[in-house]
Design an enzyme around this catalytic site. Structure first.
Site, short mmCIF file in Angstrom:
data_model
loop_
_atom_site.label_atom_id
_atom_site.label_comp_id
_atom_site.label_asym_id
_atom_site.label_seq_id
_atom_site.Cartn_x
_atom_site.Cartn_y
_atom_site.Cartn_z
N GLY A 21 13.01 0.10 -7.26
CA GLY A 21 12.09 0.08 -8.39
C GLY A 21 12.01 1.43 -9.08
O GLY A 21 10.93 1.86 -9.50
N ALA A 22 13.15 2.10 -9.23
CA ALA A 22 13.18 3.48 -9.70
C ALA A 22 13.15 3.63 -11.21
O ALA A 22 13.15 4.75 -11.71
CB ALA A 22 14.42 4.18 -9.15
N GLY A 25 7.24 3.50 -13.53
CA GLY A 25 6.08 3.70 -12.67
C GLY A 25 6.30 4.70 -11.55
O GLY A 25 6.95 5.73 -11.70
N GLY A 27 8.08 4.51 -8.83
CA GLY A 27 9.47 4.68 -8.42
C GLY A 27 10.22 5.68 -9.29
O GLY A 27 11.02 6.47 -8.80
N SER A 150 -0.78 0.15 0.04
CA SER A 150 -1.79 0.15 -1.02
C SER A 150 -3.17 0.13 -0.39
O SER A 150 -3.38 -0.45 0.68
CB SER A 150 -1.61 -1.08 -1.92
OG SER A 150 -2.70 -1.24 -2.79
N TYR A 175 -1.29 -10.30 -3.85
CA TYR A 175 -0.83 -8.91 -3.89
C TYR A 175 -1.32 -8.14 -2.67
O TYR A 175 -0.55 -7.45 -1.99
CB TYR A 175 -1.30 -8.21 -5.17
CG TYR A 175 -0.96 -6.74 -5.18
CD1 TYR A 175 0.35 -6.32 -5.40
CD2 TYR A 175 -1.93 -5.77 -4.94
CE1 TYR A 175 0.68 -4.97 -5.39
CE2 TYR A 175 -1.62 -4.43 -4.92
CZ TYR A 175 -0.31 -4.03 -5.15
OH TYR A 175 0.00 -2.69 -5.13
#
Length: 309
Positions: A21-22, A25, A27, A150, A175
């Site tokens: 996920g780079a 955000g 990442g 999280s 989530y």
């Protein structure tokens, strides 16, 4: 090392670090921060165009950044396997930052393999990726796996009788459960790695309460909405930008004093903001009984099993 010293990043010259996920955000900023330390960063992203924009943005900040793009869709087990094979073919992996994820979905959606989207991407996708990459991580001198948790894990318990939330779906709960699964797996993986005598270490890190509107500007990467200045000021009292939220993740990946089984996050009030520090996860995230059930379920669903050596 003090919390203030951790505001910067230690050097990681010649280390090879994979970040999922780079392209946006957290990442993205983890990748930028790692590149600034001299690490070779593998940008594991779903979209090639966004990955290339991320690489261009990183090089605008770190001109000599050593970057590689590997297309990786954590919502597709076949893509995950192919990406792992490509990454492993280039040699040992010093660290994996398992960051990619889906945040919130009002209606129930599924991955290409039929899993509930958030549990399937955030946990199962990374469970499979970690399993495939473990030999390459074990081949490094001191391999490290950073699972991105999280503060939302505080408000959920896993329902392993209905992990895909078929009976009743609520997006925010899906989530929270997916992140609790990520953390439960991360802590359990480290326990099993130690028991097997492996040199690989598994740990968890989280970004606190990190918002796009408070994030440093990166053209084509960050997307700020206009908000009144008083509201922005109020937000800053309980939240921070994604650039700052990325720092505990970066430190967990390359910090010299980081140990397996630890939990890193911001050192401020309620772990919402601040500099990287050792913090506490809720006790239920460390349950070995739940972890064993989750491990077996994840292995059965993904048809892969971590090889611990």
């Amino acid at each position: 090392m003090s919390a203030d010293a951790r505001g910067g990043s230690p050097r990681a010259t010649r280390r090879r670090v994979v970040v999922t996920g780079a392209s946006a955000g957290l990442g993205y900023f983890v990748s930028e921060q790692l590149a600034a330390t001299g690490a070779r960063v593998v940008l594991a992203c779903r979209d090639e165009g966004r990955a290339e924009r991320a690489a261009e943005s990183i090089r605008a900040v770190v001109p000599d950044a050593d970057l590689q793009i590997v297309l990786t869709d954590l919502a597709d087990l076949a893509s995950t396997r192919a990406a792992a094979e490509q990454i492993a073919a280039d040699g040992p992996v010093d660290a994996l930052v398992a960051n990619a994820g889906v945040v919130g979905s009002r209606r129930r959606r599924v991955t290409s393999d039929g899993f509930e989207l958030q549990f399937g991407t955030n946990h199962l996708g990374h469970f499979a990726l970690v399993s495939h990459l473990l030999p390459a991580i074990a081949a490094a001198e001191a391999g490290r796996i950073v699972h991105v948790g999280s503060i939302a894990h505080r408000f959920a318990r896993l329902d392993l009788d209905d992990p895909m939330m078929v009976r009743q779906y609520r997006g925010h709960l899906a989530y929270s459960r997916s992140k609790l699964a990520v953390m439960t797996f991360g802590f359990e993986l480290d326990r099993r790695l130690r028991e097997s005598g492996s040199t690989v270490r598994s740990l968890v890190a989280h970004p606190g309460f990190s918002l796009e509107n408070l994030t440093e500007r990166r053209p084509g990467i960050t997307r700020r909405r206009w908000l009144p200045s008083p509201l922005i000021g109020l937000m800053r009292t309980v939240s921070q930008g994604k650039d700052q939220g990325a720092r505990p993740l970066t430190y967990a990946a390359i910090g010299a004093d980081v140990q397996g089984g630890e939990y890193w996050g911001p050192d401020g009030w309620f772990q919402l903001t601040g500099s990287p520090a050792l913090v506490r996860a809720q006790r239920h995230a460390h349950s070995r009984k739940v972890a064993a059930r989750l491990w077996n379920l994840s292995s059965r669903l993904t048809r892969v099993h971590p090889i611990l050596e």
